[in-house]
Design a protein around this motif. Sequence first.
Motif, PDB file in Angstrom:
ATOM      1  N   ILE A   7      47.769  38.364  46.874  1.00 49.18           N
ATOM      2  CA  ILE A   7      49.474  38.558  47.334  1.00 49.18           C
ATOM      3  C   ILE A   7      50.272  38.145  45.739  1.00 49.18           C
ATOM      4  CG2 ILE A   7      51.429  37.109  48.260  1.00 49.18           C
ATOM      5  CD1 ILE A   7      49.712  36.764  50.521  1.00 49.18           C
ATOM      6  N   MET A   8      49.756  37.162  45.016  1.00 55.24           N
ATOM      7  CA  MET A   8      50.344  36.957  43.807  1.00 55.24           C
ATOM      8  C   MET A   8      49.982  38.292  42.859  1.00 55.24           C
ATOM      9  SD  MET A   8      49.473  33.194  42.275  1.00 55.24           S
ATOM     10  CE  MET A   8      48.250  32.618  43.051  1.00 55.24           C
ATOM     11  N   ALA A   9      48.840  38.936  42.961  1.00 52.40           N
ATOM     12  CA  ALA A   9      48.826  40.117  42.223  1.00 52.40           C
ATOM     13  C   ALA A   9      49.972  41.369  42.679  1.00 52.40           C
ATOM     14  CB  ALA A   9      47.407  40.847  42.278  1.00 52.40           C
ATOM     15  N   ARG A  10      50.137  41.450  43.805  1.00 50.19           N
ATOM     16  CA  ARG A  10      51.154  42.357  44.446  1.00 50.19           C
ATOM     17  C   ARG A  10      52.380  41.992  44.090  1.00 50.19           C
ATOM     18  NH1 ARG A  10      50.775  45.475  48.721  1.00 50.19           N
ATOM     19  NH2 ARG A  10      52.612  44.490  49.766  1.00 50.19           N
ATOM     20  N   LEU A  49      45.939  43.742  37.086  1.00 49.60           N
ATOM     21  CA  LEU A  49      46.335  42.700  37.775  1.00 49.60           C
ATOM     22  C   LEU A  49      45.388  41.955  38.483  1.00 49.60           C
ATOM     23  CD1 LEU A  49      49.504  44.715  39.009  1.00 49.60           C
ATOM     24  CD2 LEU A  49      49.440  42.723  37.464  1.00 49.60           C
ATOM     25  N   LEU A  50      44.439  42.609  39.059  1.00 54.29           N
ATOM     26  CA  LEU A  50      43.428  41.966  39.777  1.00 54.29           C
ATOM     27  C   LEU A  50      42.587  41.064  38.833  1.00 54.29           C
ATOM     28  CD1 LEU A  50      42.174  44.385  42.362  1.00 54.29           C
ATOM     29  CD2 LEU A  50      43.659  42.639  42.918  1.00 54.29           C
ATOM     30  N   HIS A  51      42.315  41.499  37.772  1.00 54.32           N
ATOM     31  CA  HIS A  51      41.450  40.876  36.638  1.00 54.32           C
ATOM     32  C   HIS A  51      42.199  39.630  36.421  1.00 54.32           C
ATOM     33  CE1 HIS A  51      37.888  43.022  36.081  1.00 54.32           C
ATOM     34  NE2 HIS A  51      38.441  44.252  36.068  1.00 54.32           N
ATOM     35  N   LEU A  52      43.718  39.654  36.080  1.00 56.80           N
ATOM     36  CA  LEU A  52      44.515  38.583  35.747  1.00 56.80           C
ATOM     37  C   LEU A  52      44.493  37.430  36.851  1.00 56.80           C
ATOM     38  CD1 LEU A  52      46.603  38.000  33.619  1.00 56.80           C
ATOM     39  CD2 LEU A  52      48.444  38.735  35.242  1.00 56.80           C
ATOM     40  N   VAL A  53      44.247  37.825  37.998  1.00 54.21           N
ATOM     41  CA  VAL A  53      43.991  36.767  39.199  1.00 54.21           C
ATOM     42  C   VAL A  53      42.900  36.431  39.547  1.00 54.21           C
ATOM     43  CG1 VAL A  53      46.664  37.146  39.792  1.00 54.21           C
ATOM     44  CG2 VAL A  53      44.677  38.474  41.007  1.00 54.21           C
ATOM     45  N   GLY A  54      41.852  37.010  38.912  1.00 51.25           N
ATOM     46  CA  GLY A  54      40.325  36.759  39.359  1.00 51.25           C
ATOM     47  C   GLY A  54      39.880  37.206  40.409  1.00 51.25           C
TER      48      GLY A  54
END
Length: 577
Positions: A170-173, A144-149
């Motif tokens: 926050i988006m990753a969460r 998820l962190l990689h997905l949002v950079g």
Amino acid sequence: MIFRVIKKMITVKNLSKTFQTEDGVQIPALTDVSFQVVPGEIVGIIGTSGSGKSTLLRIIRGVESFDEGEITIGDLTVKHDSPAYYSRKLREATAIHLQRSFGLWPESTVQNVVRKLYGVKYGDEGLTDFEHANDEFMEEAMELLHLVGLGDKAEHFAPVLSGGEKQRLIMARQLAKKPEILLLDEPATMSCPKTKQEILDAIKNINQELGITVLLVSHLPEVHRYLSHKLILMENGQVKDEGKTDEVINKFLSGMDEEISGRDSQDVGSTLIRVENLARRFYLLKGGHVLSLEDVDFEVKEGEILSLIGPSGAGKTVLMRMMAGLDQPDGGKVSYKLDGNWVDMHQPGIERMTIRRQMGFMHQEFSLTHHATIRDQIAHRLGVKNEMVVGAAKKKAEELGISDQVLDILYQLTDLPENEAKYRLEKIGLSPDVLDELFPSFPEKAVRRYAKPIFEALDLPLEILDRRSYELSGGQKVRATIALVLATQPRILYLDEPFGDLDPLTLRTVSNSLKRINQEFNTTFIMVSHHVDFIQELATRAIMMEDGRLVDQGDTRTLCEEFIDRCHAKYLEKEAV
């Protein structure tokens, strides 16, 4: 692949919502709103502040009731009189990122995501047992962190991330909940062009990789040009237009006021503030050294509008807080001219208190008192900043056995956000009541006289004085807070990115208003803003910062163009979609 959603059509039909104030006043928020969203689309929603955009998102989220109409997501239909069970089903299908939302745990970036994954599965992220949760969720959290950079920031302490990095976290969460629909309310607020590009690319990646349908509220036309497959224009709670992004944007911008002329960059007074060899160093508990401000030198002239520009995390807010005497530097000096003498802003005493009385500060994560009326809050502000406050507070402090130095330190707290002020008071064992005793509120009857010219300049109706903060739209809150700090006619005003929630039409109104205030009262403004067009319109001079260093200063337009070039922001290209 983490997950991929089952795509579902969204239909909003004849949705209406009216708010009622505590005084019984009816405020229509939405009227007969209808539209459809094709599965997998990014649909943008644009409109002026107070047009109902955030209310619409909250209703679709299932956290706000409505009076008429219905919402359908796939085979789920929710009507205004549906049982609470159906609102819960809406919350299960959606995830939301609200404007100015920074609720994060005081731990590492990846632990914040692990907590959310744990909470989604087991019910309470506050009870996360990391010894076992890391084994179960760490791989998914990193995806998820990689997905949002943010893969390279996994071990960074979340509270010290830049504003844009916090928003991506926050988006990753939110993605940890595996939503079918992502609701975004100003997700790129307060971000510099470089960081904004990263946020927008994260949204585009989420949409393309996971197939998540996105409903995107943003005031920024360039954001919609880059992301939105189609655009909805809202006005006074109604859908005024819907269709191709560029066509709807052109209709929206046709209502913008003409720009008025501002002060010439040469038409300023003598030096008012000196910043000499200023230095500050920050460290993370994990990750080591993060930011150093070193050898920062410049002057501020009386009556100028100075803008600090630079990428997120460059040190702009840190510098402003030290200039205002809110934080102590590790080296160097900030001096203000008072009655022909130079006063050190980091030496407590009555002289510094006198400087602070003439100063206002609007913080990036500002907040109005939730249940208080705007009138009450202005009365409090006038009590803190009126011409007699220093003498009156000194007399009261003597009665209480408080020294001039301690009085000044307490007075400093009135320029801090409420939560930070309370925290500092708790550390020294004092109650917030001591501030009310030293700096009592101004008589409410006098508030209207002080507020009227400022409200008129900001295009705010005076009846907002008797509204409570939670009854205002996001844009009204921003302008009300500006009115709050301007009501005392400060000599110096610090503005730390308070304009992220404003649409272009309202932003032009604010820009014109600040120019008038600058010219009429000779107010000196020092501001941080990532609205490059706004900076070019308003500032008489700019300073560019990068990695804690002052890299250039001078002509505003020249530095803004250089800054845009450095950011490589694709979304600023006109044909971005």
